[in-house]
Write a protein that holds these residues in place. Structure first.
Motif: not given
Ligand code: MG
Ligand code: C2E
Ligand code: MG
Ligand code: MG
Length: 282
Positions: A64, A122, A154, A184, A205
């Motif tokens: 990530e 993200n 995400e 996320d 997640k």
């Molecule tokens: Mg994240």
């Protein structure tokens, strides 16, 4: 005294004295905002990469990308301190574009070394509202030549419930490009479960607040267990974040959640450190 220590730390050495209860945060975030405008062109951002591991084999299958701001005076600043400001000012759009392009070119570099890791990026709510996000992802993929399926965006629940028509359209276009979509911090937002059947989501997640106390708090254990089962039944991938201990790991394994991310495996690393830790042996 901690209040004074914090003031000193925040001002980067020029010790400020203030009374307890004084609103330093406001002043502080104004300063941070001014600095944030210059941070991109001054090349003060960098990406760290946290390994995502298959706990059955201990193999890293992805990373990530997590942004860091190397402030000239304050040093390394966590995204928790500046992403909100970046969203409020709209700066998240150019910063987010930089993240996508940098992550893709990093992926290309690793790909050239024979490592086809997956990359999670993200995407802020504010960024997801921008229609040109599709163009940015498309051109970042084209320029880097990275296979689209190695990229996972995400999104948070709060980002996707704001305008469900737009969300459906955006997700559809992202899926057409071939990238994956993860939710996320799953379970912490203000959304219903209904969207799971309407939106083309690949991965859930599990938020670290559930994972943290999973072995001591029966409620967190129940929630985590339920999210795993939910993902399995919907045929979605599930990854647990914030895994710090062997006990948490074993709990997750016993529930057949195999993908994990957390300090137990590795902290987020600079690209060079990731390479020397993980790629040298391959
Ligand atoms: Mg994240
Ligand atoms: P997130 O996406 O949920 O990322 C996970 C956060 O948990 C990261 O914090 C990571 O360093 C931290 N973490 C990972 N493993 C553990 C663990 O075992 N224990 C604990 N206590 N923490 C762990 P970080 O890097 O400070 O990022 C915080 C948040 O900032 C991220 O949460 C994400 O929402 C946001 N963020 C980070 N990078 C970006 C970015 O490039 N763009 C956008 N829009 N947001 C970003
Ligand atoms: Mg998260
Ligand atoms: Mg989080």
């Amino acid at each position: 005294d901690t209040a004074m220590y914090k003031a000193k730390e925040l001002s980067g050495g020029n010790c400020q004295f203030y009374e307890q209860g004084m609103d330093v945060r406001t002043l502080d975030s104004v300063r941070l905002e001014n600095d944030l405008y210059k941070a991109l062109e001054n090349q003060e951002f960098l990406l760290f990469y946290q390994p995502q591991v298959d706990a059955r084999t201990n193999r890293i299958f992805g990373v990530e990308a997590l942004i860091r701001w190397n402030h000239p005076v304050r040093g390394m600043i966590s995204p928790l301190e500046f992403i909100t400001i970046a969203e409020e000012t709209g700066l998240i759009v150019p910063i987010g574009e930089w993240v996508i392009r940098t992550a893709c070119s990093q992926l290309r570099e690793w790909h050239n070394l024979g490592c086809s890791l997956k990359m999670s990026i993200n995407i802020a709510a504010q960024q997801f509202k921008q229609k040109n996000l599709i163009c940015i992802v498309h051109s970042a993929l084209a320029e880097s030549g990275v296979p689209a399926e190695l990229l996972e965006l995400e999104l948070t629940e709060n980002a996707i419930i704001q305008n469900t028509d737009l969300t459906l359209k955006m997700m559809g276009q992202l899926k057409k490009l071939g990238v994956k979509i993860a939710i996320d911090d799953f379970g912490t937002g203000y959304s219903s479960l209904g969207y799971l059947k309407n939106f083309p989501i690949d991965t859930l997640k599990i938020d670290q607040t559930f994972v943290r106390d999973v072995t001591v708090d029966p409620n967190n254990a129940a929630i985590t267990d339920t999210i795993i089962t939910l993902a399995q039944n919907l045929k979605l991938d599930v990854i647990a974040e914030g895994v710090e201990t062997e006990e948490q790991l074993n709990f997750l394994l016993s529930k057949e959640c195999y993908y994990m991310q957390g300090y137990h495996f590795s902290r987020p690393l600079a690209a060079e450190d990731l390479k020397s830790h993980y790629f040298s042996e391959q």
